[in-house]
Design a protein around this motif. Sequence first.
Motif, PDB file in Angstrom:
ATOM      1  N   ASN A  90       0.850  -1.186   0.000  1.00  0.00           N
ATOM      2  CA  ASN A  90       0.000   0.000   0.000  1.00  0.00           C
ATOM      3  C   ASN A  90       0.892   1.244   0.000  1.00  0.00           C
ATOM      4  O   ASN A  90       2.104   1.151   0.241  1.00  0.00           O
ATOM      5  CB  ASN A  90      -0.870   0.000   1.262  1.00  0.00           C
ATOM      6  CG  ASN A  90      -0.031  -0.116   2.521  1.00  0.00           C
ATOM      7  OD1 ASN A  90       0.518  -1.184   2.792  1.00  0.00           O
ATOM      8  ND2 ASN A  90       0.107   0.963   3.274  1.00  0.00           N
ATOM      9  N   PRO A  91       0.334   2.438  -0.240  1.00  0.00           N
ATOM     10  CA  PRO A  91       1.163   3.642  -0.101  1.00  0.00           C
ATOM     11  C   PRO A  91       1.796   3.699   1.290  1.00  0.00           C
ATOM     12  O   PRO A  91       1.122   3.459   2.294  1.00  0.00           O
ATOM     13  CB  PRO A  91       0.163   4.785  -0.303  1.00  0.00           C
ATOM     14  CG  PRO A  91      -0.912   4.195  -1.146  1.00  0.00           C
ATOM     15  CD  PRO A  91      -1.040   2.773  -0.691  1.00  0.00           C
ATOM     16  N   LEU A  92       3.073   4.019   1.344  1.00  0.00           N
ATOM     17  CA  LEU A  92       3.808   4.106   2.611  1.00  0.00           C
ATOM     18  C   LEU A  92       3.934   5.548   3.080  1.00  0.00           C
ATOM     19  O   LEU A  92       4.735   5.854   3.958  1.00  0.00           O
ATOM     20  CB  LEU A  92       5.199   3.483   2.448  1.00  0.00           C
ATOM     21  CG  LEU A  92       5.226   2.021   1.990  1.00  0.00           C
ATOM     22  CD1 LEU A  92       6.672   1.534   1.852  1.00  0.00           C
ATOM     23  CD2 LEU A  92       4.453   1.119   2.949  1.00  0.00           C
ATOM     24  N   HIS A  93       3.147   6.436   2.491  1.00  0.00           N
ATOM     25  CA  HIS A  93       3.242   7.866   2.773  1.00  0.00           C
ATOM     26  C   HIS A  93       3.026   8.187   4.257  1.00  0.00           C
ATOM     27  O   HIS A  93       2.290   7.490   4.957  1.00  0.00           O
ATOM     28  CB  HIS A  93       2.188   8.646   1.976  1.00  0.00           C
ATOM     29  CG  HIS A  93       2.164   8.344   0.518  1.00  0.00           C
ATOM     30  ND1 HIS A  93       3.296   8.199  -0.244  1.00  0.00           N
ATOM     31  CD2 HIS A  93       1.114   8.162  -0.343  1.00  0.00           C
ATOM     32  CE1 HIS A  93       2.955   7.955  -1.500  1.00  0.00           C
ATOM     33  NE2 HIS A  93       1.640   7.917  -1.575  1.00  0.00           N
ATOM     34  N   ALA A  94       3.642   9.289   4.684  1.00  0.00           N
ATOM     35  CA  ALA A  94       3.466   9.770   6.058  1.00  0.00           C
ATOM     36  C   ALA A  94       2.016  10.155   6.306  1.00  0.00           C
ATOM     37  O   ALA A  94       1.411  10.874   5.503  1.00  0.00           O
ATOM     38  CB  ALA A  94       4.382  10.970   6.305  1.00  0.00           C
ATOM     39  N   ALA A 116      -6.647   6.181   9.222  1.00  0.00           N
ATOM     40  CA  ALA A 116      -5.587   5.279   8.760  1.00  0.00           C
ATOM     41  C   ALA A 116      -5.531   5.074   7.255  1.00  0.00           C
ATOM     42  O   ALA A 116      -4.700   4.295   6.792  1.00  0.00           O
ATOM     43  CB  ALA A 116      -5.754   3.918   9.440  1.00  0.00           C
ATOM     44  N   SER A 117      -6.376   5.729   6.472  1.00  0.00           N
ATOM     45  CA  SER A 117      -6.322   5.492   5.032  1.00  0.00           C
ATOM     46  C   SER A 117      -4.967   5.908   4.475  1.00  0.00           C
ATOM     47  O   SER A 117      -4.566   7.070   4.595  1.00  0.00           O
ATOM     48  CB  SER A 117      -7.415   6.264   4.292  1.00  0.00           C
ATOM     49  OG  SER A 117      -7.197   6.176   2.890  1.00  0.00           O
ATOM     50  N   PRO A 118      -4.249   5.000   3.837  1.00  0.00           N
ATOM     51  CA  PRO A 118      -2.960   5.368   3.249  1.00  0.00           C
ATOM     52  C   PRO A 118      -3.107   6.246   2.015  1.00  0.00           C
ATOM     53  O   PRO A 118      -2.105   6.729   1.477  1.00  0.00           O
ATOM     54  CB  PRO A 118      -2.342   4.010   2.891  1.00  0.00           C
ATOM     55  CG  PRO A 118      -3.492   3.089   2.733  1.00  0.00           C
ATOM     56  CD  PRO A 118      -4.561   3.569   3.670  1.00  0.00           C
TER      57      PRO A 118
END
Length: 586
Positions: A106-110, A119-121
């Motif tokens: 999944n996106p690992l974005h901050a 919590a949605s990435p």
Amino acid sequence: MSTVEECGIEQGYHDVFGHWHGVNPQTMERIIAALSHGHSAAPQNAARNDAEFERAFQGDGRRVWGIAIPLYALRSRTNWGHGDFGDLARLIEIGAARGASAIGLNPLHALFPDRAWQASPYAPNSRLFLNSLYIDVAAIPEFPGVEAAGVAADIATAREPALIDYAVVARAKLAGLRAAYACFASASAKKSPRRADFETYRSEQGETLLRFACFEALRSQHEGTRWPQWPEPWRRPDSATLRRYRDANKSECEFHEFTQWIADRQLQACKDAAHRHGMSIGLYTDLAVGIDPLGADAWSQQDAVLAGLSVGAPPDEFNPAGQDWGLAPFNPRTMATEDFEPLRRLMRATMRHAGAVRIDHVLGLNRMFLIPHGLGAADGAYVRYPLEESLRVIAQESNKARCIVIGEDLGTVPDGFRDTLARWGLWTYKVMLFEREHGGRFRAPENYPAEALATFNTHDLPSFRGWMTNHDIRLKRSIGIDPGENDEGRHFAREALQNLLRERAHDYNPDDFAAVAAVLAVTPSRLVMVALDDILDVVDQVNIPGTVDQHPNWRRKLPLDVEDLTSHDGLQRIADAFVKAGRDAS
């Protein structure tokens, strides 16, 4: 005043019913005002210069496969109730030993660790930095231990439940990171090789890291106040002001720099491990389509990001009210600043540790459906973006990073759009559940394209077991959501899939996901990804679009510890199907 044509606003949009709708005059006025903010003229879609044309990186030409997993969902006997980079390293070793060439994430974005339950990435604080909850805190050399950090009770509380308790996980992780930073910052560590590496990272990231760290410190300082309401000069500070702020608040700013350094180095270690174990792609990551308008990127890049507008989708047959995703996009009129530097910076950050990247909603490179804040999605309008120039930048950065690029091109696609992506070397994205022919038959595997990623489903779709048992339909009805499909239609689709599996995967039970893997394995598509959820026969899907509290989106853990995958029969059967089809990484 800029005109509608200059700003690239399309006078209407075409929905699935085939009707044209004029744009609300208030919408036009608001969008023109937002697009006109900034200092650059509108970029033009320049004609392709053959001397400068460069297709995106294509990999080594082999047909390979990989395992997809939302990283937070990994369970282990050592993590703190939330998947981390240590778990990822273990999964890499397990997958590589079975011939996998990629681990899809999944996106690992901050995100926002102080409100980690959001919590949605796909709604990131920053796409330029990493989510600190993925750090394996116990693996940090300076970490003094769970007892010294006072986190033992929280770890025990967070580790057992089937759903992630983000508040407890974040409390434990932040306390552990603070304890590790205190040891790192002590006098004895000031001249260590670790300190030298930290300073190297700070130098590499430059002002981008300075802005992120200062934003996080300022956000704590002005808790409860959104940055557009912060006092001057913090609403739009210049570089010199931020450097003075960091000097005056060094410990707090350096803590945020420290966490990003740790996350970066741990993810780098996972990338290195993947290559060491023979994975030709390694990490396959995801790039979210936009950012939280109240986050670090929106504050740091105010000329590059559209304020007052959010990305969404127009009304259609399944969502008659349209969709407002609440995300801020790039401003197409200022993207061209310094040869598309905002886009270059984003692609470099995304590709930094990746061998492949999926661009979510790649249609946004061509046009975005933008909705003025305060109006409904039905009052949005499409705005054109500089497609060819953006693809040029993406292709250049792809070759520098040796990173494959996949465009998530699902849905209604303009004529010629996929051809344009292919010309620039972006792979298409094929989801088996959507690959249907006239009469409802599933597409034969030989008819899949070669320059493509093929998969059974996505995080927004049912799992294989959920789809086969109608679990997703029953669940959506139970929470008041139209499933977009009736029982009769699902029965027909299930029969069509099982017919394909009987014909093409006759060595497998058509009720077994290994049969799906065997069919996908023989497609020409260069990369096939299978979800670990489907390998483990999980019935619930990761995310149900349109829900917030009705379903535990982004919270469910896997039913099995990662350590136990080494002896999992389902994983071995699926790996054997890929090896039989010639997709063994070795």
